[in-house]
Design an enzyme around this catalytic site. Structure first.
Site, PDB file in Angstrom:
ATOM      1  N   ASP A  10     -11.647   1.514   3.386  1.00  0.00           N
ATOM      2  CA  ASP A  10     -12.011   0.124   3.129  1.00  0.00           C
ATOM      3  C   ASP A  10     -13.514  -0.081   2.918  1.00  0.00           C
ATOM      4  O   ASP A  10     -13.938  -1.182   2.569  1.00  0.00           O
ATOM      5  CB  ASP A  10     -11.540  -0.765   4.293  1.00  0.00           C
TER       6      ASP A  10
ATOM      7  N   LYS B  52       0.847  -1.204   0.000  1.00  0.00           N
ATOM      8  CA  LYS B  52       0.000   0.000   0.000  1.00  0.00           C
ATOM      9  C   LYS B  52       0.876   1.246   0.000  1.00  0.00           C
ATOM     10  O   LYS B  52       0.620   2.213  -0.725  1.00  0.00           O
ATOM     11  CB  LYS B  52      -0.928  -0.003   1.230  1.00  0.00           C
TER      12      LYS B  52
ATOM     13  N   GLN C 237      -5.618  -2.007   9.730  1.00  0.00           N
ATOM     14  CA  GLN C 237      -5.200  -3.268   9.098  1.00  0.00           C
ATOM     15  C   GLN C 237      -5.731  -4.458   9.900  1.00  0.00           C
ATOM     16  O   GLN C 237      -5.601  -4.502  11.121  1.00  0.00           O
ATOM     17  CB  GLN C 237      -3.661  -3.298   9.026  1.00  0.00           C
TER      18      GLN C 237
END
Ligand code: NAP
Length: 277
Positions: A114, A47, A91
């Site tokens: 997300d 990322k 995460q």
């Protein structure tokens, strides 16, 4: 045909880099990792690389595995209130002492890269424009890039997880696919998968999908990631399925790179919304 996620990612990232530079967009992504999960570190590195390439600043928060839920919530609240932060990623996985769904749900919906917060999922349910989960968006972009018709296609998703299967079923319904979702309790899985024009496997069961479960000329998307002896193994038995499919994603090199590209896509979209009030 091979659905080459790396190639499509590279093209998309080059376009996004251009867009960020020409519009002078100042985008900052905060990534929170709790603990020291090795796979998570690799995902975060990927990322970061994509962000560096397009000109997005990354602020990493690497928290000790002893971090309490309250400490994590305090950090999320701080990042929510910080106007210089465009988007936040918590995460997964987090240590067992922390409720991931609760904490990721506290991310401000406008900063929810997300697409996991209640209001973004609700908008997906309503079929409204929303921040789509990155893997879901990546799969759809890949199908669209290769001009694979989604509307009317018999689409079978194997896996009903919250991150892939479930939101993907809603997103594909919005695109007018005919969607069947199978899971571990599905009876005679092969009889279901054999009907698929588009078959998407998102289970994490290595090589679950074999050649005799796939209709001739089907499009096969392999989302699953398992690690065996240090190698990534997908849900699809690629070598045999390749012979019957009309199009197939490699794994690695298919859905994974698209997921990373869609993080950037979501951040640009979020910045645009921020700039438009
Ligand atoms: P998850 O929440 O664990 O869901 C897995 C699903 O697979 C469940 O619905 C489960 O059924 C189903 N399943 C398990 N064994 C099965 C079997 N034998 N037959 C049919 N269905 C079976 O996982 P997830 O978060 O959705 O992720 C799925 C996979 O995608 C994982 O391997 C993950 O690492 C990978 N992934 C990849 C990317 C990427 O960018 N490439 C991104 C996200 C996730 P039940 O519901 O009945 O238990």
């Amino acid at each position: 045909m091979i659905l080459d996620g790396k190639k499509v990612r590279d093209e998309l990232l080059a376009e996004m880099k251009q867009k960020i530079a020409s519009n002078n967009l100042k985008i900052k992504l905060a990534i929170i990792l709790v603990g020291d999960d090795e796979a998570s570190k690799i995902y975060i590195r990927n990322k970061e690389r994509a962000c560096e390439f397009v000109g997005i600043t990354v602020q990493k928060h690497l928290l000790d595995s002893n971090t309490t839920e309250n400490e994590l919530i305090t950090l999320i609240n701080k990042l929510n209130a910080d106007d210089s932060i465009t988007g936040i990623i918590l995460q997964s996985p987090v240590p067992n002492s922390i409720d991931f769904d609760k904490c990721s749900g506290l991310i401000k919906s406008s900063k929810d890269v997300d697409g996991f917060t209640a209001s973004n999922i609700y908008n997906l349910y309503l079929g409204k424009d929303t921040i789509l989960p990155c893997t879901v968006k990546g799969i759809i972009k890949l199908l669209e890039y290769y001009n694979i018709p989604i509307a009317g296609a018999n689409t079978v998703i194997v896996g009903r997880g919250n991150i892939v299967g479930k939101p993907l079923s809603l997103a594909l319904l919005s695109k007018n696919a005919t969607v069947t979702v199978a899971h571990s309790k599905t009876k005679d899985l092969a009889s279901i998968t054999k009907n698929a024009d588009i078959l998407i496997a998102a289970t994490g069961v290595p090589h679950l999908i074999k050649k005799d479960m796939v209709k001739k000329n089907a499009v096969v998307i392999d989302v699953g990631v398992s690690r065996i002896d240090g190698h990534i193994v997908g849900d699809v038995d690629y070598d045999s399925v390749f012979k019957v499919a009309s199009a197939i994603t490699p794994n690695p090199g298919g859905v994974g790179p698209m997921t990373v590209a869609m993080i950037i896509d979501n951040l640009i979209m979020m910045k645009g919304r921020e700039n438009n009030g």
